[in-house]
Scaffold this active site. Structure first.
Site, PDB file in Angstrom:
ATOM      1  N   ARG A 244       0.852  -1.185   0.000  1.00 55.37           N
ATOM      2  CA  ARG A 244       0.000   0.000   0.000  1.00 55.37           C
ATOM      3  C   ARG A 244       0.883   1.229   0.000  1.00 55.37           C
ATOM      4  O   ARG A 244       1.946   1.232   0.644  1.00 55.37           O
ATOM      5  CB  ARG A 244      -0.875   0.041   1.262  1.00 55.37           C
ATOM      6  CG  ARG A 244      -2.169  -0.769   1.144  1.00 55.37           C
ATOM      7  CD  ARG A 244      -3.176  -0.049   0.254  1.00 55.37           C
ATOM      8  NE  ARG A 244      -4.416  -0.790   0.070  1.00 55.37           N
ATOM      9  CZ  ARG A 244      -4.648  -1.707  -0.871  1.00 55.37           C
ATOM     10  NH1 ARG A 244      -3.689  -2.036  -1.717  1.00 55.37           N
ATOM     11  NH2 ARG A 244      -5.814  -2.282  -0.988  1.00 55.37           N
ATOM     12  N   GLU A 273      -1.207   8.260  -4.512  1.00 55.62           N
ATOM     13  CA  GLU A 273      -2.010   7.608  -5.536  1.00 55.62           C
ATOM     14  C   GLU A 273      -3.400   8.246  -5.605  1.00 55.62           C
ATOM     15  O   GLU A 273      -3.969   8.512  -4.543  1.00 55.62           O
ATOM     16  CB  GLU A 273      -2.138   6.130  -5.130  1.00 55.62           C
ATOM     17  CG  GLU A 273      -2.298   5.196  -6.272  1.00 55.62           C
ATOM     18  CD  GLU A 273      -2.218   3.738  -5.814  1.00 55.62           C
ATOM     19  OE1 GLU A 273      -1.267   3.366  -5.097  1.00 55.62           O
ATOM     20  OE2 GLU A 273      -3.133   2.998  -6.168  1.00 55.62           O
ATOM     21  N   HIS A 291      -0.257   0.225  -9.844  1.00 52.42           N
ATOM     22  CA  HIS A 291      -1.114  -0.582  -8.959  1.00 52.42           C
ATOM     23  C   HIS A 291      -1.820  -1.716  -9.719  1.00 52.42           C
ATOM     24  O   HIS A 291      -3.049  -1.798  -9.749  1.00 52.42           O
ATOM     25  CB  HIS A 291      -2.154   0.312  -8.247  1.00 52.42           C
ATOM     26  CG  HIS A 291      -2.644  -0.289  -6.959  1.00 52.42           C
ATOM     27  ND1 HIS A 291      -3.077   0.454  -5.895  1.00 52.42           N
ATOM     28  CD2 HIS A 291      -2.779  -1.588  -6.566  1.00 52.42           C
ATOM     29  CE1 HIS A 291      -3.449  -0.348  -4.908  1.00 52.42           C
ATOM     30  NE2 HIS A 291      -3.281  -1.595  -5.291  1.00 52.42           N
TER      31      HIS A 291
HETATM   32  N1  LIG Z   1      -0.443  -4.292  -5.382  1.00 52.66           N
HETATM   33  C1  LIG Z   1      -1.671  -4.776  -5.397  1.00 52.66           C
HETATM   34  O1  LIG Z   1      -2.383  -4.694  -6.381  1.00 52.66           O
HETATM   35  C2  LIG Z   1      -2.180  -5.511  -4.186  1.00 52.66           C
HETATM   36  C3  LIG Z   1      -3.098  -6.551  -4.355  1.00 52.66           C
HETATM   37  C4  LIG Z   1      -3.544  -7.246  -3.242  1.00 52.66           C
HETATM   38  C5  LIG Z   1      -3.110  -6.865  -1.967  1.00 52.66           C
HETATM   39  N2  LIG Z   1      -2.238  -5.829  -1.817  1.00 52.66           N
HETATM   40  C6  LIG Z   1      -1.762  -5.429  -0.486  1.00 52.66           C
HETATM   41  O2  LIG Z   1      -0.796  -6.361  -0.032  1.00 52.66           O
HETATM   42  C7  LIG Z   1      -0.731  -6.315   1.389  1.00 52.66           C
HETATM   43  C8  LIG Z   1      -0.646  -7.708   1.983  1.00 52.66           C
HETATM   44  O3  LIG Z   1      -1.771  -8.482   1.606  1.00 52.66           O
HETATM   45  P1  LIG Z   1      -1.947  -9.980   2.158  1.00 52.66           P
HETATM   46  O4  LIG Z   1      -3.091 -10.584   1.430  1.00 52.66           O
HETATM   47  O5  LIG Z   1      -0.652 -10.676   2.177  1.00 52.66           O
HETATM   48  O6  LIG Z   1      -2.401  -9.663   3.673  1.00 52.66           O
HETATM   49  P2  LIG Z   1      -2.301 -10.633   4.920  1.00 52.66           P
HETATM   50  O7  LIG Z   1      -3.247 -10.081   5.939  1.00 52.66           O
HETATM   51  O8  LIG Z   1      -2.433 -12.060   4.521  1.00 52.66           O
HETATM   52  O9  LIG Z   1      -0.786 -10.414   5.432  1.00 52.66           O
HETATM   53  C9  LIG Z   1      -0.326  -9.226   5.988  1.00 52.66           C
HETATM   54  C10 LIG Z   1       0.679  -9.601   7.068  1.00 52.66           C
HETATM   55  O10 LIG Z   1       1.330  -8.432   7.524  1.00 52.66           O
HETATM   56  C11 LIG Z   1       1.627  -8.614   8.906  1.00 52.66           C
HETATM   57  N3  LIG Z   1       1.925  -7.321   9.496  1.00 52.66           N
HETATM   58  C12 LIG Z   1       1.070  -6.339   9.880  1.00 52.66           C
HETATM   59  N4  LIG Z   1       1.769  -5.274  10.310  1.00 52.66           N
HETATM   60  C13 LIG Z   1       3.077  -5.587  10.211  1.00 52.66           C
HETATM   61  C14 LIG Z   1       4.289  -4.890  10.478  1.00 52.66           C
HETATM   62  N5  LIG Z   1       4.282  -3.634  10.946  1.00 52.66           N
HETATM   63  N6  LIG Z   1       5.462  -5.522  10.235  1.00 52.66           N
HETATM   64  C15 LIG Z   1       5.502  -6.779   9.747  1.00 52.66           C
HETATM   65  N7  LIG Z   1       4.374  -7.482   9.471  1.00 52.66           N
HETATM   66  C16 LIG Z   1       3.184  -6.887   9.678  1.00 52.66           C
HETATM   67  C17 LIG Z   1       0.390  -9.307   9.441  1.00 52.66           C
HETATM   68  O11 LIG Z   1       0.657  -9.998  10.642  1.00 52.66           O
HETATM   69  C18 LIG Z   1       0.028 -10.249   8.304  1.00 52.66           C
HETATM   70  O12 LIG Z   1       0.572 -11.541   8.507  1.00 52.66           O
HETATM   71  C19 LIG Z   1      -1.961  -5.503   1.823  1.00 52.66           C
HETATM   72  O13 LIG Z   1      -1.544  -4.179   2.109  1.00 52.66           O
HETATM   73  C20 LIG Z   1      -2.822  -5.462   0.602  1.00 52.66           C
HETATM   74  O14 LIG Z   1      -3.647  -4.331   0.569  1.00 52.66           O
HETATM   75  C21 LIG Z   1      -1.761  -5.154  -2.900  1.00 52.66           C
END
Ligand SMILES: NC(=O)c1ccc[n+]([C@@H]2O[C@H](COP(=O)([O-])OP(=O)(O)OC[C@H]3O[C@@H](n4cnc5c(N)ncnc54)[C@H](O)[C@@H]3O)[C@@H](O)[C@H]2O)c1
Length: 316
Positions: A244, A273, A291
């Site tokens: 994000r 963004e 994105h």
């Molecule tokens: N680029 C894109 O198009 C796109 C698409 C899908 C998701 N995303 C983003 O990717 C990110 C991750 O998605 P996901 O499905 O893996 O989520 P998820 O919830 O499965 O995993 C996120 C992990 O981050 C950990 N976490 C939270 N805060 C933390 C910190 N300060 N330090 C270390 N770890 C921390 C959590 O414990 C969790 O395990 C989200 O921000 C989501 O919005 C981006």
């Protein structure tokens, strides 16, 4: 029952819903006309991606609405708690796009270590007149194999990224305050699979050890990677943010690229963004995508089908 997919939905999702008797409208209705449109058409389900905002105005003024669905992960554009309080179902598709985002991370990493982002900018301009100079400029590439990938946030996408890294022959370290241990199963085309067990280490240790860092945490109030974190990284390291905007401090990032601390960065998401800073867009050491982490046909198919399955279960 009518479903409005205001930011689009895959054909597979439409077909699965129609099979169960739903009517799916894929008109993109302007934000300010949504309340009227939903009421006039008696919409029961509103599906969005990240563009359409679902706030109190819609939740309060559309009595026919029973469900809000987000195709994707982050629900920043939906007032989830308020909608649930008002009795609406709120669903998303958290797992559908993990592999697509992970592949994009590696597209950026493979590109970054061979300067593809910059070569693709300069070859069309100077490839015929300055071939030798460009060849020299991009001659000091490195391989990913044997290097260490540091994953900050080891949820679905973090682990999907680790799988690719393992396949490439990289070492993986991770930091996640909520996942102390993880077993990552890497499947191969012929049914064989290899499992790897990992233990979380501190963010500082990840930054210290990694040749490349990739961030996969949810949006949060504070930067997860800022000046102090860049200083902990190896000289010449690379970093990827496909999580994000606002997870990485972009001002500190530019400084770290300009003082040579980092060799390259890759961004799929941006602090400002959808109007990324010009300094970010113009920087020769930043690999850029708008994105598109989840934007593959396969992910969109899985998203559509996952939404359809949940809608049928909840509304029929
Ligand atoms: N680029 C894109 O198009 C796109 C698409 C899908 C998701 N995303 C983003 O990717 C990110 C991750 O998605 P996901 O499905 O893996 O989520 P998820 O919830 O499965 O995993 C996120 C992990 O981050 C950990 N976490 C939270 N805060 C933390 C910190 N300060 N330090 C270390 N770890 C921390 C959590 O414990 C969790 O395990 C989200 O921000 C989501 O919005 C981006």
């Amino acid at each position: 029952m009518k479903i409005l997919a205001n930011d689009g939905v895959s054909q597979s999702g439409i077909a699965a819903l129609e099979k169960e008797g739903f009517e799916v409208l894929t008109t993109t209705v302007a934000q300010e006309q949504l309340v009227n449109f939903i009421n006039e058409n008696n919409i029961v389900g509103l599906l969005v991606r990240s563009a359409t905002k679902v706030r109190a105005d819609i939740i309060d003024n559309c009595p026919s609405l029973k469900l809000i669905g987000r195709g994707g992960v982050g629900m920043d554009n939906i007032d989830v708690a308020y909608a649930k309080e008002k009795g609406l179902h709120v669903i998303n598709t958290p797992a559908a796009s993990s592999e697509s985002v992970a592949e994009l991370v590696f597209a950026h990493l493979f590109g970054g270590v061979r300067f593809l982002h910059d070569a693709n900018r300069n070859m069309p301009l100077d490839g015929d007149s300055k071939f030798k100079e460009l060849k020299k400029a991009y001659a000091k590439g490195v391989e990913l194999r044997g290097k260490t990938l540091g994953v900050v946030g080891f949820g679905r996408i973090g682990q999907a990224t680790a799988k690719i890294a393992l396949g490439v022959g990289m070492k993986v370290v991770y930091s996640d305050p909520y996942i102390a241990e993880a077993s990552v199963n890497v499947p191969f085309f012929d049914g064989q699979a290899v499992s790897f067990n990992f233990k979380s280490i501190s963010k500082e240790d990840v930054l210290n050890q990694a040749d490349f860092v990739t961030v996969h945490v949810p949006a949060q109030k504070e930067y997860v990677i800022g000046k102090a974190e860049f200083n902990l990284m190896k000289d010449g390291a690379g970093i990827v943010n496909a999580a994000r905007g606002g997870v990485i401090d972009e001002v500190a990032l530019i400084a770290a690229l300009e003082n040579g601390k980092l060799s390259f960065a890759a961004l799929d998401v941006f602090e400002s963004e959808p109007n990324p800073e010009i300094k970010i867009l113009m920087h020769p050491n930043i690999s850029l995508t708008p994105h598109i982490g989840a934007a593959t046909g396969e992910a969109q198919d899985r998203i559509g089908l996952e939404l359809a399955t949940q809608i049928v279960a909840l509304l029929k």
